[in-house]
Design a protein around this motif. Structure first.
Motif, PDB file in Angstrom:
ATOM      1  N   ALA A  75      17.428   8.151  28.367  1.00 57.43           N
ATOM      2  CA  ALA A  75      17.950   8.890  29.515  1.00 57.43           C
ATOM      3  C   ALA A  75      19.462   8.708  29.591  1.00 57.43           C
ATOM      4  N   VAL A  76      20.157   9.805  29.883  1.00 55.35           N
ATOM      5  CA  VAL A  76      21.623   9.797  29.913  1.00 55.35           C
ATOM      6  C   VAL A  76      22.104  10.520  31.159  1.00 55.35           C
ATOM      7  N   LEU A  77      23.148   9.996  31.777  1.00 54.87           N
ATOM      8  CA  LEU A  77      23.904  10.737  32.785  1.00 54.87           C
ATOM      9  C   LEU A  77      25.274  11.007  32.189  1.00 54.87           C
ATOM     10  N   PHE A  78      25.602  12.279  32.007  1.00 54.92           N
ATOM     11  CA  PHE A  78      26.855  12.686  31.378  1.00 54.92           C
ATOM     12  C   PHE A  78      27.719  13.357  32.431  1.00 54.92           C
ATOM     13  N   GLY A  79      28.889  12.775  32.710  1.00 58.34           N
ATOM     14  CA  GLY A  79      29.730  13.234  33.807  1.00 58.34           C
ATOM     15  C   GLY A  79      30.443  14.542  33.562  1.00 58.34           C
ATOM     16  N   ALA A  80      31.597  14.493  32.958  1.00 59.15           N
ATOM     17  CA  ALA A  80      32.378  15.693  32.669  1.00 59.15           C
ATOM     18  C   ALA A  80      33.396  15.334  31.603  1.00 59.15           C
ATOM     19  N   VAL A  81      33.791  16.313  30.809  1.00 57.16           N
ATOM     20  CA  VAL A  81      34.818  16.041  29.811  1.00 57.16           C
ATOM     21  C   VAL A  81      35.879  17.130  29.851  1.00 57.16           C
ATOM     22  N   SER A  82      37.088  16.727  29.567  1.00 55.43           N
ATOM     23  CA  SER A  82      38.175  17.681  29.388  1.00 55.43           C
ATOM     24  C   SER A  82      38.141  18.191  27.956  1.00 55.43           C
ATOM     25  N   SER A  83      38.716  19.349  27.752  1.00 51.50           N
ATOM     26  CA  SER A  83      38.800  19.920  26.407  1.00 51.50           C
ATOM     27  C   SER A  83      40.238  20.330  26.142  1.00 51.50           C
ATOM     28  N   PRO A  84      40.703  20.183  24.902  1.00 49.34           N
ATOM     29  CA  PRO A  84      42.073  20.606  24.599  1.00 49.34           C
ATOM     30  C   PRO A  84      42.218  22.112  24.731  1.00 49.34           C
ATOM     31  N   ALA A  85      43.379  22.548  25.149  1.00 48.97           N
ATOM     32  CA  ALA A  85      43.635  23.972  25.345  1.00 48.97           C
ATOM     33  C   ALA A  85      44.043  24.656  24.035  1.00 48.97           C
ATOM     34  N   TYR A  86      43.969  23.917  22.946  1.00 50.47           N
ATOM     35  CA  TYR A  86      44.375  24.440  21.637  1.00 50.47           C
ATOM     36  C   TYR A  86      43.474  23.791  20.590  1.00 50.47           C
ATOM     37  N   PRO A  87      43.322  24.417  19.418  1.00 47.93           N
ATOM     38  CA  PRO A  87      42.465  23.834  18.388  1.00 47.93           C
ATOM     39  C   PRO A  87      42.994  22.466  17.942  1.00 47.93           C
ATOM     40  N   VAL A  88      42.115  21.496  17.866  1.00 42.76           N
ATOM     41  CA  VAL A  88      42.466  20.147  17.425  1.00 42.76           C
ATOM     42  C   VAL A  88      41.545  19.763  16.278  1.00 42.76           C
ATOM     43  N   VAL A  89      42.111  19.446  15.160  1.00 42.41           N
ATOM     44  CA  VAL A  89      41.321  19.093  13.978  1.00 42.41           C
ATOM     45  C   VAL A  89      40.461  17.866  14.286  1.00 42.41           C
ATOM     46  N   GLY A  90      39.162  18.000  14.037  1.00 39.41           N
ATOM     47  CA  GLY A  90      38.248  16.880  14.221  1.00 39.41           C
ATOM     48  C   GLY A  90      37.603  16.796  15.583  1.00 39.41           C
ATOM     49  N   TYR A  91      38.104  17.583  16.550  1.00 37.60           N
ATOM     50  CA  TYR A  91      37.515  17.515  17.888  1.00 37.60           C
ATOM     51  C   TYR A  91      36.305  18.430  17.965  1.00 37.60           C
ATOM     52  N   ARG A  92      35.190  17.888  18.438  1.00 34.74           N
ATOM     53  CA  ARG A  92      33.976  18.654  18.696  1.00 34.74           C
ATOM     54  C   ARG A  92      33.504  18.342  20.105  1.00 34.74           C
ATOM     55  N   SER A  93      32.918  19.323  20.747  1.00 38.89           N
ATOM     56  CA  SER A  93      32.409  19.097  22.102  1.00 38.89           C
ATOM     57  C   SER A  93      31.375  17.972  22.090  1.00 38.89           C
ATOM     58  N   PRO A  94      31.619  16.884  22.817  1.00 39.56           N
ATOM     59  CA  PRO A  94      30.677  15.769  22.760  1.00 39.56           C
ATOM     60  C   PRO A  94      29.336  16.075  23.406  1.00 39.56           C
ATOM     61  N   ILE A  95      29.316  16.906  24.450  1.00 41.14           N
ATOM     62  CA  ILE A  95      28.044  17.191  25.105  1.00 41.14           C
ATOM     63  C   ILE A  95      27.178  18.081  24.218  1.00 41.14           C
ATOM     64  N   VAL A  96      27.779  19.048  23.530  1.00 41.55           N
ATOM     65  CA  VAL A  96      27.010  19.899  22.617  1.00 41.55           C
ATOM     66  C   VAL A  96      26.452  19.053  21.473  1.00 41.55           C
ATOM     67  N   GLN A  97      27.286  18.168  20.939  1.00 45.73           N
ATOM     68  CA  GLN A  97      26.837  17.297  19.861  1.00 45.73           C
ATOM     69  C   GLN A  97      25.734  16.356  20.332  1.00 45.73           C
ATOM     70  N   LEU A  98      25.889  15.825  21.544  1.00 45.57           N
ATOM     71  CA  LEU A  98      24.889  14.900  22.064  1.00 45.57           C
ATOM     72  C   LEU A  98      23.551  15.603  22.274  1.00 45.57           C
ATOM     73  N   ARG A  99      23.573  16.811  22.806  1.00 50.80           N
ATOM     74  CA  ARG A  99      22.328  17.566  22.984  1.00 50.80           C
ATOM     75  C   ARG A  99      21.607  17.729  21.656  1.00 50.80           C
ATOM     76  N   ARG A 100      22.354  18.096  20.636  1.00 57.01           N
ATOM     77  CA  ARG A 100      21.725  18.322  19.328  1.00 57.01           C
ATOM     78  C   ARG A 100      21.210  17.029  18.723  1.00 57.01           C
ATOM     79  N   GLU A 101      22.020  15.989  18.778  1.00 56.49           N
ATOM     80  CA  GLU A 101      21.626  14.720  18.160  1.00 56.49           C
ATOM     81  C   GLU A 101      20.380  14.137  18.830  1.00 56.49           C
ATOM     82  N   LEU A 102      20.230  14.352  20.137  1.00 55.17           N
ATOM     83  CA  LEU A 102      19.089  13.804  20.866  1.00 55.17           C
ATOM     84  C   LEU A 102      17.920  14.782  20.930  1.00 55.17           C
TER      85      LEU A 102
END
Length: 346
Positions: A75-102
């Motif tokens: 069980a997880v409680l996930f608060g909120a995350v900011s996202s860069p306003a421009y493409p950043v190499v290596g950055y992936r949405s953590p909540i999308v990744q977490l949903r898939r991984e779990l």
């Protein structure tokens, strides 16, 4: 949901991975967990990092240690995350990744008429969104002049989310499921989703089933959200329609969600990190509290505690206690204090 294999283990385990994330996530999440501890005194919590600040500090938005903690807790409680306003190499949405991984295949988004929130009257609808595929698989390519994105729909994922939607409808005493698609334009992809959902519907003869093209569904939802009970949709349509529905339920500040799978569940308030008010202690904790109620009901099989939390939130709002976004003057902590006073634990 009906008692399933593993429910007893979850009840005994009672562990929660707490990911506050960025911005106001760091304010609403600890306060919501404080309320949850009143309901579950034996709850074990494990804190973990994710988000934009984590990426800047550690080079990844979802560290391996966080993923391991989430898997261990279930069980997880996930608060909120900011996202860069421009493409950043290596950055992936953590909540999308977490949903898939779990393996959290269904996003469950209720919309209710909450007192004092500016919500329309008489709304009690549930949107169940497929959470793992569609255009969100993230497979894109471009030559600079033409860009192409892959829309992937599988029978297995479509049946799986449909099973969840119909089971939730049955367990919640709901009467109708509306299948949303655009099969007239995309007969192979959306048609597969529709047909898989129809196949599942045959096993639930007590639940009425209809279907709408997504554009018609959006129109009807905007005109009369009270007319819907459960909407079942592919990933993209469900994402859009659930935010549209939230506009009639008091806005994203009170919008709860649960990412549900067979091995894990992620309670996720829908709002963003709200950097404009972060650090002021005035963020609205309602979405986090109601997301925890979903976790109590659908993951830990504690419907009485879930109802107690939901009713305490409703009573608090009905008594005119609210954060500034809803026209009140309560701080995040003061609102949760008021909820604690109104919890019915008898």
């Amino acid at each position: 949901m009906q008692q399933q294999a593993g429910d007893t283990e979850r009840e005994q385990k009672m562990k929660l991975c707490v990911i506050s994330g960025d911005g106001i996530g760091r304010e609403v999440v600890p306060q919501a967990v404080r309320v949850l501890h009143r309901l579950l005194p034996a709850l074990q919590t494990v804190t973990a990092d994710a988000g934009w600040d984590t990426f800047r500090q550690q080079g990844t938005a979802l560290p391996a240690a966080t993923l391991a903690a989430a898997r261990d807790c279930g069980a997880v409680l996930f608060g909120a995350v900011s996202s860069p306003a421009y493409p950043v190499v290596g950055y992936r949405s953590p909540i999308v990744q977490l949903r898939r991984e779990l393996g959290c295949h269904a996003n469950v988004r209720p919309t209710l008429s909450l007192p004092g929130s500016g919500a329309a009257e008489g709304i009690d609808l549930l949107i169940v969104r497929e959470n793992t595929e569609d255009l969100y698989v993230g497979e894109e390519q471009s030559d600079g002049d033409t860009a192409t994105a892959i829309k992937r729909i599988t029978r297995a994922a479509s049946r799986r989310v449909a099973e969840t939607a119909f089971r939730l409808a049955q367990d919640g005493g709901r009467r109708r499921v509306t299948i949303v698609h655009k099969a007239n334009i995309m007969p192979l992809t959306d048609g597969l989703f529709r047909d898989a959902a129809r196949d599942v519907a045959a096993a639930y003869p007590q639940i009425a089933v209809d279907e709408l093209l997504v554009d018609t569904a959006a129109l009807k939802l905007a005109q009369a959200p009270q007319g819907f009970d459960v909407l079942l949709a592919p990933n993209l349509y469900g994402d859009i329609l659930s935010d549209l529905a939230a506009a009639f339920g008091g806005g994203l500040g009170v919008a709860a969600s649960l990412n549900l799978g067979s091995e894990a569940a992620i309670a996720e308030p829908v709002h963003g990190s709200a950097p404009d008010i972060a650090g002021r202690g005035i963020a609205n904790p309602v979405a986090a509290l109601l997301s925890l109620a979903l976790l109590l009901r659908h993951w830990w099989a504690q419907p009485a505690l879930a109802a107690s939390l939901e009713q305490a939130v409703r009573r608090t709002l009905a008594d005119g206690i609210a954060t500034p976004d809803l026209g009140g003057d309560a701080s995040t902590a003061a609102f949760c204090d008021a909820v604690l006073v109104r919890l019915d634990l008898d």
